[in-house]
Every structure is written in structure tokens, then in C-alpha cells.
Design a protein around this motif. Sequence first.
Motif, PDB file in Angstrom:
ATOM      1  N   SER A   1     -38.239 -52.270 -69.992  1.00 43.50           N
ATOM      2  CA  SER A   1     -38.448 -50.883 -70.442  1.00 43.50           C
ATOM      3  C   SER A   1     -38.816 -50.828 -71.918  1.00 43.50           C
ATOM      4  O   SER A   1     -39.670 -50.039 -72.338  1.00 43.50           O
ATOM      5  CB  SER A   1     -37.193 -50.049 -70.176  1.00 43.50           C
ATOM      6  OG  SER A   1     -36.892 -50.016 -68.794  1.00 43.50           O
TER       7      SER A   1
ATOM      8  N   GLU B   1     -35.679 -46.561 -62.734  1.00 43.10           N
ATOM      9  CA  GLU B   1     -36.849 -46.882 -61.910  1.00 43.10           C
ATOM     10  C   GLU B   1     -37.361 -48.294 -62.191  1.00 43.10           C
ATOM     11  O   GLU B   1     -37.718 -49.026 -61.255  1.00 43.10           O
ATOM     12  CB  GLU B   1     -37.960 -45.859 -62.147  1.00 43.10           C
ATOM     13  CG  GLU B   1     -37.629 -44.446 -61.680  1.00 43.10           C
ATOM     14  CD  GLU B   1     -37.449 -44.333 -60.186  1.00 43.10           C
ATOM     15  OE1 GLU B   1     -38.035 -45.151 -59.439  1.00 43.10           O
ATOM     16  OE2 GLU B   1     -36.714 -43.426 -59.755  1.00 43.10           O
TER      17      GLU B   1
ATOM     18  N   VAL C   1     -36.286 -43.721 -66.646  1.00 43.16           N
ATOM     19  CA  VAL C   1     -37.143 -44.873 -66.930  1.00 43.16           C
ATOM     20  C   VAL C   1     -36.394 -46.154 -66.599  1.00 43.16           C
ATOM     21  O   VAL C   1     -36.883 -47.025 -65.867  1.00 43.16           O
ATOM     22  CB  VAL C   1     -37.577 -44.887 -68.410  1.00 43.16           C
ATOM     23  CG1 VAL C   1     -38.285 -46.196 -68.743  1.00 43.16           C
ATOM     24  CG2 VAL C   1     -38.469 -43.710 -68.719  1.00 43.16           C
TER      25      VAL C   1
ATOM     26  N   ASP D   1     -39.518 -39.852 -57.593  1.00 44.93           N
ATOM     27  CA  ASP D   1     -39.841 -41.213 -57.203  1.00 44.93           C
ATOM     28  C   ASP D   1     -40.047 -41.252 -55.697  1.00 44.93           C
ATOM     29  O   ASP D   1     -40.049 -40.205 -55.034  1.00 44.93           O
ATOM     30  CB  ASP D   1     -38.776 -42.210 -57.672  1.00 44.93           C
ATOM     31  CG  ASP D   1     -37.427 -42.064 -56.965  1.00 44.93           C
ATOM     32  OD1 ASP D   1     -37.327 -41.267 -55.995  1.00 44.93           O
ATOM     33  OD2 ASP D   1     -36.470 -42.737 -57.368  1.00 44.93           O
TER      34      ASP D   1
ATOM     35  N   TRP E   1     -39.736 -40.738 -68.575  1.00 45.88           N
ATOM     36  CA  TRP E   1     -40.296 -41.207 -67.306  1.00 45.88           C
ATOM     37  C   TRP E   1     -41.754 -40.775 -67.151  1.00 45.88           C
ATOM     38  O   TRP E   1     -42.601 -41.519 -66.664  1.00 45.88           O
ATOM     39  CB  TRP E   1     -39.438 -40.701 -66.160  1.00 45.88           C
ATOM     40  CG  TRP E   1     -39.874 -41.056 -64.775  1.00 45.88           C
ATOM     41  CD1 TRP E   1     -39.958 -40.209 -63.714  1.00 45.88           C
ATOM     42  CD2 TRP E   1     -40.253 -42.341 -64.259  1.00 45.88           C
ATOM     43  NE1 TRP E   1     -40.360 -40.873 -62.571  1.00 45.88           N
ATOM     44  CE2 TRP E   1     -40.551 -42.198 -62.888  1.00 45.88           C
ATOM     45  CE3 TRP E   1     -40.390 -43.608 -64.837  1.00 45.88           C
ATOM     46  CZ2 TRP E   1     -40.974 -43.250 -62.084  1.00 45.88           C
ATOM     47  CZ3 TRP E   1     -40.805 -44.671 -64.041  1.00 45.88           C
ATOM     48  CH2 TRP E   1     -41.094 -44.487 -62.688  1.00 45.88           C
TER      49      TRP E   1
ATOM     50  N   HIS F   1     -44.910 -42.611 -65.461  1.00 41.88           N
ATOM     51  CA  HIS F   1     -45.127 -42.144 -64.094  1.00 41.88           C
ATOM     52  C   HIS F   1     -46.135 -40.999 -64.099  1.00 41.88           C
ATOM     53  O   HIS F   1     -45.880 -39.947 -64.676  1.00 41.88           O
ATOM     54  CB  HIS F   1     -43.778 -41.671 -63.539  1.00 41.88           C
ATOM     55  CG  HIS F   1     -43.747 -41.409 -62.083  1.00 41.88           C
ATOM     56  ND1 HIS F   1     -43.361 -40.194 -61.566  1.00 41.88           N
ATOM     57  CD2 HIS F   1     -44.027 -42.195 -61.024  1.00 41.88           C
ATOM     58  CE1 HIS F   1     -43.390 -40.248 -60.253  1.00 41.88           C
ATOM     59  NE2 HIS F   1     -43.797 -41.453 -59.897  1.00 41.88           N
TER      60      HIS F   1
ATOM     61  N   VAL G   1     -34.507 -37.520 -61.466  1.00 41.78           N
ATOM     62  CA  VAL G   1     -35.606 -38.346 -61.966  1.00 41.78           C
ATOM     63  C   VAL G   1     -36.678 -37.423 -62.552  1.00 41.78           C
ATOM     64  O   VAL G   1     -37.769 -37.262 -62.007  1.00 41.78           O
ATOM     65  CB  VAL G   1     -36.176 -39.238 -60.846  1.00 41.78           C
ATOM     66  CG1 VAL G   1     -37.195 -40.236 -61.397  1.00 41.78           C
ATOM     67  CG2 VAL G   1     -35.063 -39.998 -60.136  1.00 41.78           C
TER      68      VAL G   1
END
Length: 796
Positions: free
Chosen positions: A664, A598, A595, A709, A677, A681, A587
Motif C-alpha cells: 500500500s 483490499e 485501501v 469491492d 481507496w 479503485h 469500503v
Amino acid sequence: MRVTAMKFAMTLLCAQTGAAIAKEPTAYQLPGLREQAEIIVDKWGIPHIYAKSQDDAFFVQGFNAARDRLWQIDFWRKRGLGELAKTFGPSYTEHDRAARLFLYRGDMYREWLAYGSDAKRIAEAFASGVNAYIRETQKHPELLPAEFKQLGYQPALWTAEDIVRIRAHGLTRNATSEIARSRVACNGDVGVDELRSGLQPPWRAAIPEGLDPCTIDPKVMGAYALATAEIKFSKESVAQAQLPDIDEMLASTERMEQGTGSNNWAISASRTKSGRPILANDPHRAYSSPSLRYIAHVSAPGMDVIGAGEPFLPGVSIGHNGRIAFGLTIFRADQEDVYFYETNPQNRNEYRYRDRWEPMTVVKESVAVKGAPDRVVELKFTRHGPVVHEDPATGRAYALRVAWLDQGMAPYFGSVDFMRAQNWDQFTAAMNRWGAPSENQVYADTAGNVGWVPGGLIPIRPNWDGLMPVPGDGRYEWAGYRHNDELPREFNPSRGWVATANNNTLPKAYPADKKIGFEWADPARITRITEVLNHPGKTSVSDSMKLQTDVYSVHARQLTELLRPLKSDDGAVVNALRMLNGWDLNVTKESSAAVLYEVWFSRHLKTAILDRLAPQDKKALLGEGDSRVILGLLLQPDERLGVDPKSERDRILLDSLKAAMADSSKLLGSNPDSWQWGKLHHALFSHPLENLLDKNVQASVGPVPKSGDEFSVNSSVYRRSDFRLMTGPSFRMVLDVGGWDKSRVINTPGQSGDPASPHYRDMVSDWEAGRYVPLLYTRKAVEKQARVRILLQPSQ
């Protein structure tokens, strides 16, 4: 030597900002210091304190904590003692009242003895050092950090008792979960709560006799949340009496309790390339600026300890002393219970206990309020603890009984005992006296030994499991506490390492009816750690650094195995399957597959399972769902999913994957090749006063794109709404046990609490990239990297 006021101020200012470095040490004369001492600050902002006695060493540690983190430790004290309204106005009176409910109010003589023979002296020395610096700011106001200057107030002087009376800053559990479970259990749906919080070892919660879960007021834990949750400041809340949003604080408190975690491990000398043990620790807490942790080196005859602790406490709780090394994670024992009472209709300050009305203890205290008259608040206590809620409509009162309000339970202060141990026997003896928070400690020493020992004050509940509120009428009483010797431990296991990750560390054969605790962390992190540590071959410090920053997803591995045989005629789903089946399962912030995964797992797949299994009126009570339980059902589908469980499981996987692709695309655009990601994030290290300070004071740090994550070893617990990180490892440490100068550490955003200091945010980029800085220990190595010298002398 004596110094002028200007030179005195400028030298301390240089020490804070790093703007200049005096070529020769400058002396400072301080009342309370007995002999000359020195602080050497290295290039990474880590202070190395050298004193000629332990009393002086802790005095200087307090002085230095105030020098580098004055606003933060003053805020901690104000909040903990219930003195926020005095500075921030009437909106914070309820915060103050709540904090005062959770102060230690017992016998101080026995309180001090509970930590060890010299605990009081240590606290007194540390508080005196803090006060010494505060008095310097009174003489030289230019030394005050920006927060004090802009809001126009002064730091308060400390007493030693402040350090141990404040209790609400520790990691607490599981009172909020008791209330949540009761609400789910209304109308007999006890089993449904497994979807919110699965129990380990397997255990079915039972509704205690005398409890109707449908009658539990959801706002029972409001005062608890006010005392423990993150406080938000705004211009509106400071300007007028704006009541806090209890619902929001309760939701935040429960989510933070579920997401807070840590990793630690110790590897024996036989498994390392150096032939010396390695100890690693990365505790996970809420992200903030300044950092919760502060690294310090405190050296005096008979003591030479280095590592991290909370800046408002003496000593260190994570580090080493030249002989032994130690690192902690939370051992999720159940140390809390909610009690409810029938109160006397003729006198609501009396509650039924056994066959009589028993009076509450009522304490009235005056709360100073900025811009308004002092307010008198009423605090009530039953035999079980502070009264946190009263419901006039039902005549019911609620109180909390918590182990951490007992003697010797000040969070983390007990480390002043174990940090000076010299071997395993002394260390485990100190852990037998450890109370709160309950911890897993891993251990290593220069003789080559490694071990694991849990510790904490754990109630004995003879006739209930502690998972739901109980009547306070005498039917449900603790029968004392379990001895820590009853808990399992390991010393030099044959596999060559020990590790914990807030997982259920109780052996399978350990009796479940001892009811140590049932709400442990998801096992994904410990699964990955075990896989890596069991790998054949020798390991190194750099390998442990790599493992601490590992973002491989065990959950994604399990779920993509389910996806591989699946087919679809839908183009979006075909693309989704291609992305996930071709992913390396890391991740990373650059990954587009991360992406999709998650967004799918956190926003759609878990929700789809909850929609299928939970009664309509319970869905809102289950939060985000227990990932371990949901994943287990997907891996081994049963009749709860339908007549043909596997087909239904596969349909849920594909339908939710299609929804995740659409989500997404909405978030990052229609081209998956451009997804990353890290664009979603992110970490933001928020300063509590960010909304009050002038724009030219850059007190918050970020946002910073982040890999990982919630379930990776490099844990990153995020909000589903905006993917902002809430908790994770702001501090990491890897120790070369015996080759101490080869140890490595990182503390983000930086060591200093002063936004003007170059050490306020200088570790962020290294932290984000998985890099570390040296944790220097020998005087020779420290001298080579010295950047600031502060010489302290006793007042004449």
C-alpha cells in the motif's frame, strides 16, 4: 404534415444532441408505420413511446434504438453474425469464424413458436423500425454517429432473424471452468480445484471415465473466447492481420464469468412505509461505453411497459407493465458441456461415436474482408455442437454442447412474453418457457404479492456431473431437459421479502444429485442483503436505493474479528492492526483502511493461502482463488495449515498484513493518512473504438473513483494489477409498485450512444454518488418533464 429534408435532419439531430427543442411536434413519414406515433424524450434521455398498436410500438422502439444507439446495435449485429472483418480488416476473420460457430442454425418456424405466438411479428416490427432509421441516415448522412463517419462505413440493414440467431452475447457458463478444473485435476489433484472454484452444495468432482485430464489442450476454448470475450481494436490490428492473443482472451473470459453478478429483491406491502411492494434490481455486467442497458417506455393498447433491456432487442427485461414488476439475476445453472473425440486417422472430419465413425457436418462460408479477397472459412459440427478446437498432433477434436443453441434460447428475447403478463400465474407460465440465460426472477404486483421463480433450460446428466470434459463417443448424453416446475420457487413468504444475488438459491433439502449447478457466487452479497431486509420496521424506496449502493464488507467483518486478539512487535503490523480494528468496515472511496484491507485480501492474504496449500505446479492454474473457500479455512483452520492450525493461521494473517502495508505504501505513499481507496479503485467506461477515433471524439468515460469491492452489495469487481473495475451495476432500478412515478433508476454513463449527445455521459456523477433519477410512467408526469418530441407518421 410533410417536412423538408433539412428540417427532418435537424429535428432528429436535435433529438440526438439535445441542442435545441422544437416548440411544436415535427412529423416524420416512415414506410412500414401504420398509424401516427410519438416519442417523448424526458430530461434524463429516457424515451417514452406512444403508439396505437403493438406492431407500431415495436416498430418505433426499433426506430428509436437506432436513433439513440445506432453504432452500438450495428456493432452487436456485425460481431454476432461474424461480419467484423468486412469493416475492420483481416485481423478479425478469426473472430468472424468463431461467431458463426455459435449462430442458431435450426428450424426458424419452430424457433419463433418457442417464444410465443407473436414473437416473429414483434421481431419483424422492431427490425423494420431499425431499418427505417438507417434509411434516413442514407438520405441524411449527417445523422450518422461519429464512429461511422471517421471509419468510413455504413450501418447494415437488419432482418428479424438476426435478433434470434445471434447467441454469443448472453451470459454463458461453465465450459471454461471445465477446462480449468481438468488442468488442475491432472495427476489426480481433483480436490485442489476447490481452491479455484469451490462447489455448492458440497460435492466432490469426479474424473469421468475415459478422460485423462492431463491431455486436455489449454487452448480448447479459444474459439469460444473469440466469440464471447471483449474485442479490442487498435490501429495495428485494423491496419494488418494481427492474430488475437488467445491466452489473454481466455484469462479475461474466465475472470469475467467468475465476477459477473447481480442483486434483486422484492419486499411485500406489509413491510413498506407506503403499503405498496418494492422491487429492486441491479444487474452487474462488464463496464463499457455506451452502456449495455437502455431504458425505454413502450406504450400501446394492451401494453404499457417500461424498464431496461439490451438496445438491440425489442421489449424490456427489467421493469414493469403497470400491473406487475420484474427483475433478474443470473441463476447459475450449468448449461454447457465440453466433449472431446477421437477422429479418424484416414479422415479427420469423422469422429468415433459408439462403434463407428460418424461424419461431422462441414459448412463452408465466405467471409468478406476489408482490403483483401473474401476468405472461405470452414465450420464443423458434431451431433453435440460446434467444433471449437482440433489438435492434429493427437487427432483429437473438441465440441461444445450448450443449451443456449437450442430452440427458443436467444438471450433475453423471451422477455417479450413475460413482460406482458398480468399476474403471478401468467408470469410463472412464461418463465416455464424461459431458456437462456438461466435466471432468478423476482416479482411484485399491485395486488401486493411478491415472489421468486428461477428459469432456464437445464440439461439432465444421468451419469456425470458436468464439471469436466467428457468423451463424445456416446457414453455421456443428455437425457433431455429438466422441467422448470422441478425448480424451487417462493410466493408471498412469511418473512415478507424475496432476494437473490447469484447465490445458491437451492434449498438445503434440494437433491444435489439433480446436478442443477455447483458454481454459485460468494454468499457475501446475499448475507448483507438478508441482514438489511430482516431489520425490523418498515422500509422505503430510498432504503432500497441505499442498500443497492451499500459498501459494507461482510468479509472484512469476519477477518477483523480474527485480527482483534492478535499482537505484534513489528511497527508496520501494529499500525495495520490499528487501522483495521478501528475501521467501520465500509469500503468507501475516501477510506484509508479500505485501501489496506483490499490490498491485503486480494493481493496478499489469498495468495498466502494458495502458496501454503497448492502444489507448486498448480498455483498458476488457481487464479485468484475462491474467496469463500479461503475465508472458510481461515475461520475454521484445519490440519491443512499445519500441526497447530490456529497458530499457523495467525502467522499467515500477520505476515500477509505486513506485506500489504508495504504494498500500500508503494502504491500511495508512506503516510497512511493520505491513502484513499478511490485513488486506486476506478471505473473506466471504455468505448471499443477508443484507439481508432479522433482525439476530439471523447468516446470513453472516466476514470471515475469508486467505492465498494467485489463482495459488497454495490459490487465492484476489479483487476488486481491496477484496481480498474471490470464488472458491476451500471444500471440500477427501484420500483414503487403501484406508485409508479415514485420509482427511481440510473443508467451509467448515460442513455445515448452518441458521444456528441448530452445524454452520453450525464448519469456518471449521479451513479458514482449513489443518486438516481425518476422513472416516470404516467403520461401526465412524462409531459411535465418532456424535452424532445418526435412525431412519426405513416408514409403516404
